[in-house]
Motif scaffolding. Structure first.
Motif, PDB file in Angstrom:
ATOM      1  N   ILE A 109      -8.599  -9.537  -2.996  1.00 24.53           N
ATOM      2  CA  ILE A 109      -7.143  -9.664  -2.873  1.00 24.53           C
ATOM      3  C   ILE A 109      -6.841 -10.428  -1.592  1.00 24.53           C
ATOM      4  N   VAL A 110      -6.060 -11.488  -1.694  1.00 29.82           N
ATOM      5  CA  VAL A 110      -5.659 -12.275  -0.526  1.00 29.82           C
ATOM      6  C   VAL A 110      -4.161 -12.112  -0.336  1.00 29.82           C
ATOM      7  N   ILE A 111      -3.763 -11.727   0.877  1.00 35.40           N
ATOM      8  CA  ILE A 111      -2.354 -11.463   1.166  1.00 35.40           C
ATOM      9  C   ILE A 111      -1.789 -12.597   2.026  1.00 35.40           C
ATOM     10  N   THR A 112      -0.648 -13.139   1.621  1.00 33.92           N
ATOM     11  CA  THR A 112      -0.080 -14.269   2.345  1.00 33.92           C
ATOM     12  C   THR A 112       0.686 -13.862   3.602  1.00 33.92           C
ATOM     13  N   HIS A 113       1.348 -12.691   3.575  1.00 34.14           N
ATOM     14  CA  HIS A 113       2.038 -12.204   4.770  1.00 34.14           C
ATOM     15  C   HIS A 113       2.418 -10.736   4.584  1.00 34.14           C
ATOM     16  N   GLY A 114       2.994 -10.144   5.629  1.00 30.92           N
ATOM     17  CA  GLY A 114       3.115  -8.704   5.670  1.00 30.92           C
ATOM     18  C   GLY A 114       4.417  -8.090   5.209  1.00 30.92           C
ATOM     19  N   HIS A 115       5.259  -8.806   4.511  1.00 33.82           N
ATOM     20  CA  HIS A 115       6.482  -8.205   3.996  1.00 33.82           C
ATOM     21  C   HIS A 115       6.177  -7.240   2.853  1.00 33.82           C
ATOM     22  N   GLU A 116       7.069  -6.263   2.664  1.00 32.02           N
ATOM     23  CA  GLU A 116       6.832  -5.208   1.676  1.00 32.02           C
ATOM     24  C   GLU A 116       6.682  -5.746   0.262  1.00 32.02           C
ATOM     25  N   ASP A 117       7.398  -6.826  -0.055  1.00 30.97           N
ATOM     26  CA  ASP A 117       7.276  -7.356  -1.410  1.00 30.97           C
ATOM     27  C   ASP A 117       5.989  -8.145  -1.607  1.00 30.97           C
ATOM     28  N   HIS A 118       5.116  -8.076  -0.594  1.00 29.32           N
ATOM     29  CA  HIS A 118       3.792  -8.703  -0.709  1.00 29.32           C
ATOM     30  C   HIS A 118       2.649  -7.730  -0.439  1.00 29.32           C
ATOM     31  N   ILE A 119       2.939  -6.610   0.225  1.00 29.18           N
ATOM     32  CA  ILE A 119       1.877  -5.639   0.513  1.00 29.18           C
ATOM     33  C   ILE A 119       2.221  -4.221   0.048  1.00 29.18           C
ATOM     34  N   GLY A 120       3.442  -3.977  -0.392  1.00 33.81           N
ATOM     35  CA  GLY A 120       3.915  -2.616  -0.620  1.00 33.81           C
ATOM     36  C   GLY A 120       3.166  -1.820  -1.673  1.00 33.81           C
ATOM     37  N   SER A 121       2.571  -2.508  -2.659  1.00 35.36           N
ATOM     38  CA  SER A 121       1.864  -1.794  -3.729  1.00 35.36           C
ATOM     39  C   SER A 121       0.361  -1.706  -3.501  1.00 35.36           C
ATOM     40  N   LEU A 122      -0.112  -2.273  -2.416  1.00 36.88           N
ATOM     41  CA  LEU A 122      -1.559  -2.267  -2.167  1.00 36.88           C
ATOM     42  C   LEU A 122      -2.178  -0.866  -2.214  1.00 36.88           C
ATOM     43  N   PRO A 123      -1.604   0.138  -1.541  1.00 37.39           N
ATOM     44  CA  PRO A 123      -2.235   1.460  -1.579  1.00 37.39           C
ATOM     45  C   PRO A 123      -2.380   2.011  -2.993  1.00 37.39           C
ATOM     46  N   TYR A 124      -1.384   1.759  -3.839  1.00 36.23           N
ATOM     47  CA  TYR A 124      -1.418   2.276  -5.204  1.00 36.23           C
ATOM     48  C   TYR A 124      -2.493   1.571  -6.034  1.00 36.23           C
ATOM     49  N   LEU A 125      -2.671   0.274  -5.785  1.00 31.76           N
ATOM     50  CA  LEU A 125      -3.729  -0.456  -6.483  1.00 31.76           C
ATOM     51  C   LEU A 125      -5.110  -0.054  -5.976  1.00 31.76           C
ATOM     52  N   LEU A 126      -5.227   0.096  -4.649  1.00 31.28           N
ATOM     53  CA  LEU A 126      -6.533   0.385  -4.057  1.00 31.28           C
ATOM     54  C   LEU A 126      -6.982   1.819  -4.307  1.00 31.28           C
ATOM     55  N   LYS A 127      -6.092   2.658  -4.794  1.00 34.20           N
ATOM     56  CA  LYS A 127      -6.517   3.983  -5.244  1.00 34.20           C
ATOM     57  C   LYS A 127      -7.231   3.903  -6.594  1.00 34.20           C
ATOM     58  N   LYS A 128      -7.018   2.793  -7.301  1.00 32.83           N
ATOM     59  CA  LYS A 128      -7.581   2.629  -8.628  1.00 32.83           C
ATOM     60  C   LYS A 128      -8.802   1.718  -8.642  1.00 32.83           C
ATOM     61  N   ILE A 129      -8.823   0.724  -7.765  1.00 30.22           N
ATOM     62  CA  ILE A 129      -9.963  -0.183  -7.686  1.00 30.22           C
ATOM     63  C   ILE A 129     -10.315  -0.387  -6.210  1.00 30.22           C
ATOM     64  N   ASN A 130     -11.562  -0.691  -5.933  1.00 36.52           N
ATOM     65  CA  ASN A 130     -11.993  -0.902  -4.554  1.00 36.52           C
ATOM     66  C   ASN A 130     -12.527  -2.320  -4.425  1.00 36.52           C
ATOM     67  N   VAL A 131     -11.683  -3.207  -3.903  1.00 37.30           N
ATOM     68  CA  VAL A 131     -12.058  -4.600  -3.704  1.00 37.30           C
ATOM     69  C   VAL A 131     -11.673  -5.009  -2.285  1.00 37.30           C
ATOM     70  N   PRO A 132     -12.329  -6.014  -1.717  1.00 30.69           N
ATOM     71  CA  PRO A 132     -11.989  -6.444  -0.359  1.00 30.69           C
ATOM     72  C   PRO A 132     -10.603  -7.077  -0.293  1.00 30.69           C
ATOM     73  N   VAL A 133      -9.953  -6.892   0.855  1.00 30.58           N
ATOM     74  CA  VAL A 133      -8.611  -7.436   1.087  1.00 30.58           C
ATOM     75  C   VAL A 133      -8.678  -8.377   2.280  1.00 30.58           C
ATOM     76  N   TYR A 134      -8.003  -9.522   2.174  1.00 28.01           N
ATOM     77  CA  TYR A 134      -8.036 -10.543   3.221  1.00 28.01           C
ATOM     78  C   TYR A 134      -6.618 -10.872   3.672  1.00 28.01           C
ATOM     79  N   GLY A 135      -6.455 -11.046   4.996  1.00 27.66           N
ATOM     80  CA  GLY A 135      -5.157 -11.424   5.540  1.00 27.66           C
ATOM     81  C   GLY A 135      -5.292 -11.760   7.011  1.00 27.66           C
ATOM     82  N   THR A 136      -4.223 -12.285   7.598  1.00 26.51           N
ATOM     83  CA  THR A 136      -4.230 -12.604   9.022  1.00 26.51           C
ATOM     84  C   THR A 136      -4.136 -11.326   9.850  1.00 26.51           C
ATOM     85  N   ALA A 137      -4.240 -11.466  11.169  1.00 21.23           N
ATOM     86  CA  ALA A 137      -4.319 -10.295  12.054  1.00 21.23           C
ATOM     87  C   ALA A 137      -3.125  -9.361  11.894  1.00 21.23           C
ATOM     88  N   LEU A 138      -1.907  -9.902  11.943  1.00 23.07           N
ATOM     89  CA  LEU A 138      -0.718  -9.055  11.807  1.00 23.07           C
ATOM     90  C   LEU A 138      -0.657  -8.425  10.418  1.00 23.07           C
TER      91      LEU A 138
END
Length: 218
Positions: A109-138
């Motif tokens: 999973i590659v994340i473009t930036h940290g707004h909720e409409d881009h990261i908000g569902s990550l925890p719910y997805l990552l409870k179901k699958i375990n894949v690496p996540v990539y993003g900038t420092a912030l």
């Protein structure tokens, strides 16, 4: 190839960013036939998309469904904000049955930036699958805090990337491109696939005086 690239970008724009965005470019290359989906076919199947599930099923119903999706990359995993007709609903997240069914094909999973409409569902997805996540420092820091709230901080692989870097996820070669947005550390992505290059711009603006000091990489 140019027509195909433009068509895929247009299709991605039609899908929107209210749910997980699948870069289904891996489906363009048939695992056995290596034929390509015409740009018009991609636009037709995605143009009426309302949800992630609808989008994926529409593509699967296309005449290229026979071989399925051999490789998948997910770009962003956001939530949608409730509308007036949703009293008592705090957030709208996508359903993930298709993602779960094809979890072995997901390279990351590659994340473009940290707004909720881009990261908000990550925890719910990552409870179901375990894949690496990539993003900038912030972005990674914001995700890490969110994962801690869900007790996932010790189980998920968070990987920090910088603009100008390139990562390889299966057959996808993904270049990180610096862009300006209302939040720092935002990215666009240039994704090299067997079928061509797809540019996912993320959210951006042309800003001559950005708060983080660097202008968009044009």
């Amino acid at each position: 190839m140019r027509l195909l690239q433009d068509g895929v970008v247009a299709a991605l724009a039609a899908i929107g960013l209210t749910a997980v965005i699948f870069l289904l470019v891996s489906a363009i290359v048939h695992p056995r036939r290596r034929g390509t989906i015409p740009a018009t076919a991609v636009i037709e199947t995605c143009g009426e998309a309302k949800t992630l599930e609808y989008t994926v099923r529409a593509l699967l119903r296309s005449r290229y469904e026979e071989g399925g999706f051999s490789r998948v990359v997910i770009v962003d995993c956001g939530l949608a904000f409730p509308e007036e007709e949703m009293p008592g609903i705090d957030a709208v997240i996508p359903d993930f049955p298709f993602v779960e069914k094809n979890k072995d094909r997901i390279r990351g999973i590659v994340i473009t930036h940290g707004h909720e409409d881009h990261i908000g569902s990550l925890p719910y997805l990552l409870k179901k699958i375990n894949v690496p996540v990539y993003g900038t420092a912030l972005t990674v820091a914001l995700i890490a805090n969110k994962l801690k709230e869900h007790n996932l901080h010790n189980t998920v692989s968070l990987n920090e990337v910088k603009p100008g870097e390139t990562i390889q996820l299966g057959c996808f070669k993904i270049e990180m491109i610096h862009v300006n947005h209302s939040i720092p550390d935002a990215l666009a992505l240039a994704i090299t696939t067997p079928a061509g290059i797809v540019v996912q711009t993320g959210d951006f603006k042309i800003d001559s005086t950005p708060i983080d000091g660097d202008m968009i990489d044009l």
